[in-house]
Scaffold this active site. Structure first.
Site, short mmCIF file in Angstrom:
data_model
loop_
_atom_site.label_atom_id
_atom_site.label_comp_id
_atom_site.label_asym_id
_atom_site.label_seq_id
_atom_site.Cartn_x
_atom_site.Cartn_y
_atom_site.Cartn_z
N LYS A 178 42.15 43.02 54.18
CA LYS A 178 42.14 43.75 52.90
C LYS A 178 40.74 43.72 52.29
O LYS A 178 39.89 42.91 52.69
CB LYS A 178 43.16 43.13 51.95
CG LYS A 178 42.82 41.69 51.52
CD LYS A 178 43.97 41.02 50.78
CE LYS A 178 43.60 39.60 50.38
NZ LYS A 178 44.76 38.85 49.87
N ARG A 227 54.18 36.14 41.55
CA ARG A 227 53.37 37.36 41.68
C ARG A 227 54.25 38.47 42.24
O ARG A 227 55.14 38.95 41.56
CB ARG A 227 52.12 37.06 42.52
CG ARG A 227 51.01 38.06 42.33
CD ARG A 227 49.74 37.70 43.08
NE ARG A 227 49.87 37.87 44.52
CZ ARG A 227 48.86 37.70 45.39
NH1 ARG A 227 47.67 37.33 44.96
NH2 ARG A 227 49.04 37.89 46.67
N HIS A 262 54.61 34.00 49.66
CA HIS A 262 53.19 33.63 49.56
C HIS A 262 53.07 32.39 48.68
O HIS A 262 53.80 32.25 47.69
CB HIS A 262 52.43 34.82 48.96
CG HIS A 262 50.94 34.76 49.08
ND1 HIS A 262 50.27 34.28 50.18
CD2 HIS A 262 49.96 35.17 48.22
CE1 HIS A 262 48.95 34.39 49.99
NE2 HIS A 262 48.74 34.92 48.80
N ARG A 286 49.12 34.10 58.07
CA ARG A 286 48.35 35.22 57.52
C ARG A 286 47.01 34.75 56.97
O ARG A 286 46.75 34.85 55.77
CB ARG A 286 49.13 35.90 56.38
CG ARG A 286 50.48 36.47 56.72
CD ARG A 286 51.04 37.26 55.53
NE ARG A 286 50.95 36.53 54.27
CZ ARG A 286 51.90 35.74 53.79
NH1 ARG A 286 53.03 35.57 54.43
NH2 ARG A 286 51.72 35.10 52.64
N TYR A 294 14.88 38.85 32.06
CA TYR A 294 15.44 39.06 30.72
C TYR A 294 15.73 37.74 29.99
O TYR A 294 16.32 36.82 30.54
CB TYR A 294 16.77 39.82 30.82
CG TYR A 294 16.63 41.25 31.25
CD1 TYR A 294 15.76 42.13 30.62
CD2 TYR A 294 17.40 41.73 32.31
CE1 TYR A 294 15.67 43.46 31.04
CE2 TYR A 294 17.31 43.05 32.72
CZ TYR A 294 16.43 43.91 32.08
OH TYR A 294 16.35 45.20 32.49
N CYS A 303 19.40 40.30 37.34
CA CYS A 303 19.48 41.61 36.70
C CYS A 303 20.43 42.51 37.49
O CYS A 303 21.05 42.07 38.45
CB CYS A 303 18.10 42.25 36.64
SG CYS A 303 16.85 41.16 35.93
N MET A 304 20.55 43.77 37.10
CA MET A 304 21.49 44.66 37.78
C MET A 304 21.11 44.85 39.25
O MET A 304 21.98 44.82 40.13
CB MET A 304 21.54 46.02 37.07
CG MET A 304 22.59 46.95 37.64
SD MET A 304 22.65 48.54 36.82
CE MET A 304 23.38 48.10 35.24
N ASP A 305 19.82 45.03 39.52
CA ASP A 305 19.39 45.36 40.88
C ASP A 305 18.43 44.35 41.47
O ASP A 305 17.99 44.52 42.60
CB ASP A 305 18.65 46.71 40.87
CG ASP A 305 19.40 47.76 40.10
OD1 ASP A 305 20.41 48.25 40.64
OD2 ASP A 305 19.01 48.06 38.96
#
Ligand SMILES: *Cc1c(COP(=O)(O)O)cnc(C)c1O
Length: 382
Positions: free
Chosen positions: A35, A134, A166, A222, A268, A315-317
């Site tokens: 998955k 769940r 599970h 599993r 930052y 940072c983001m990138d």
């Protein structure tokens, strides 16, 4: 899209060997969980490597993922999809020979309708909630679900091939809920079998239970995380204790290097300040690539042969490293995590540094980061 300077390298030989090690740890069959794009490692290459390692089943959360396996020609193993919702593409599942999990009357009704329409017999795994709280049917609803499934079997539109559940606490071996859940599961199996259901497989164990609770393996285990070489019980033992090796290495090339004086604020908010004149290196990976923002000042990185810590905020990138007086140049490779046997950090190290689990570290590696497949150190096209 090919992105330069970043690669999530996936060692397919490691996935194959990990599955073989899991097979050797049980007399049950192995369903490799693929998955979430194979826990970030790539759905199809991971699935093929798992099958080559001896997995006779593959498991996905989404039906779409299961259908993608079949569309790619992965026909031999059984495939089970378990996160089913109303209006699902049931007919596609039946046509593609995908097993589906059913946990409620509405889901059984929908799969029965699709089987009638297409003149086929749906392969169904009935799921009971033995205590995770769940996805499974509540024990109080189990007898009704079993009875409805028996009626559908009598009509020839459904075959209940699996009974399953599970675990909530398998990552804490010996936790009292494990035995309690196994008891509830056994009772649910007994009730279903008493009603005439004759499943091919009963299954309960995830990676942690596969490695630490052989008494709960039933007919099929599993494992997910362990397939990718990460320990599901990091407080107990690392992957090598179980013959597992982390399959993914997240690496990048420095895209900027510069000398700065003592007292320079970095990234930052300047949560990091250089103590002395030093070299800063810029790594083109950030939280948009799945690097936790919580890794600011704590995330480990291997650069120029030494483990270091991210300097300042992620940072983001991008993120920055303080490389001291080490001899580094633009283009040098740095490793955020990998197998760990080269002294570099692992996904588990990142998990510990940022307060999460290794599953999340590998799964969040972003879609814009190319997966590069290797076998015995050599790049391959899977
Ligand atoms: C994800 C998942 C697994 C695999 O869990 P791991 O802890 O990664 O081994 C097994 N079964 C179900 C139902 C799951 O959702």
């Amino acid at each position: 899209m090919t992105r330069q300077h970043v690669a999530a390298r996936v060692d397919l030989g490691a996935i194959r060997a990990n599955v073989a090690a899991l097979r050797a740890a049980t007399s049950a069959e192995v369903l490799a969980v693929v998955k979430a794009d194979g826990y970030g490692h790539g759905l199809l290459p991971s699935a093929r490597a798992a099958v080559a390692g001896g997995a006779t089943w593959l498991g996905t959360a989404l039906l779409d993922e299961a259908l993608e396996l079949r569309a790619a020609g992965i026909t031999a193993p059984r495939v089970l999809a378990w996160l089913i919702g109303p209006g699902e593409a049931w007919a596609d599942a039946l046509a593609a020979d995908v097993d589906v999990s059913v946990n409620a009357g509405w889901a059984l009704d929908e799969v029965v309708a699709a089987a009638r329409q297409t003149g086929t017999t749906a392969r169904v795994h009935l799921k009971v909630d033995s205590g995770l709280g769940r996805g499974g049917a509540a024990p109080a609803d189990w007898a009704d679900l079993v009875e409805a499934a028996r009626k559908a079997e009598a009509e020839g539109v459904v075959r209940v091939v699996g009974l399953w559940s599970h675990l909530a606490y398998a990552d804490a071996p010996g936790h009292p809920t494990i035995v309690r859940q196994a008891e509830v599961f056994r009772e649910a199996v007994a009730l279903a079998e008493g009603a005439g259901i004759d499943p091919e497989v009963r299954h309960l164990a995830n990676s942690a239970a596969t490695l630490t609770a052989p008494e709960h393996h039933f007919d099929l285990v599993r494992p997910g995380l362990a397939v990718y070489g990460l320990s599901p019980v990091p407080d107990v033992a690392g992957p090598s204790s179980y013959g597992l090796r982390p399959a993914m290495t997240l690496a990048a090339n420095l895209v900027h290097v510069k000398r700065v004086p003592a007292g320079s604020g970095v990234s930052y908010g300047h949560i990091y300040t250089t103590e002395r004149e030093t070299t800063l290196g810029l790594v083109p990976l950030g939280y948009a690539d799945g690097v936790p923002r919580a890794g600011g000042n704590v995330g480990p990185v291997l650069a120029a042969g030494r483990s270091r810590t991210v300097a300042g905020r992620v940072c983001m990138d991008q993120l920055v490293l303080d490389l001291g007086d080490d001899d580094v140049a633009v283009g040098d490779e740095v490793v955020l995590f990998g197998p760990g046997d080269d002294g570099g950090p692992t996904a588990q190290d990142w998990a510990e540094a940022t307060g999460t689990i290794s599953n999340e570290i590998v799964t969040r590696v972003g879609p814009r980061d190319p997966r590069v497949y290797v076998e015995g150190g050599r790049e391959v096209t899977p």
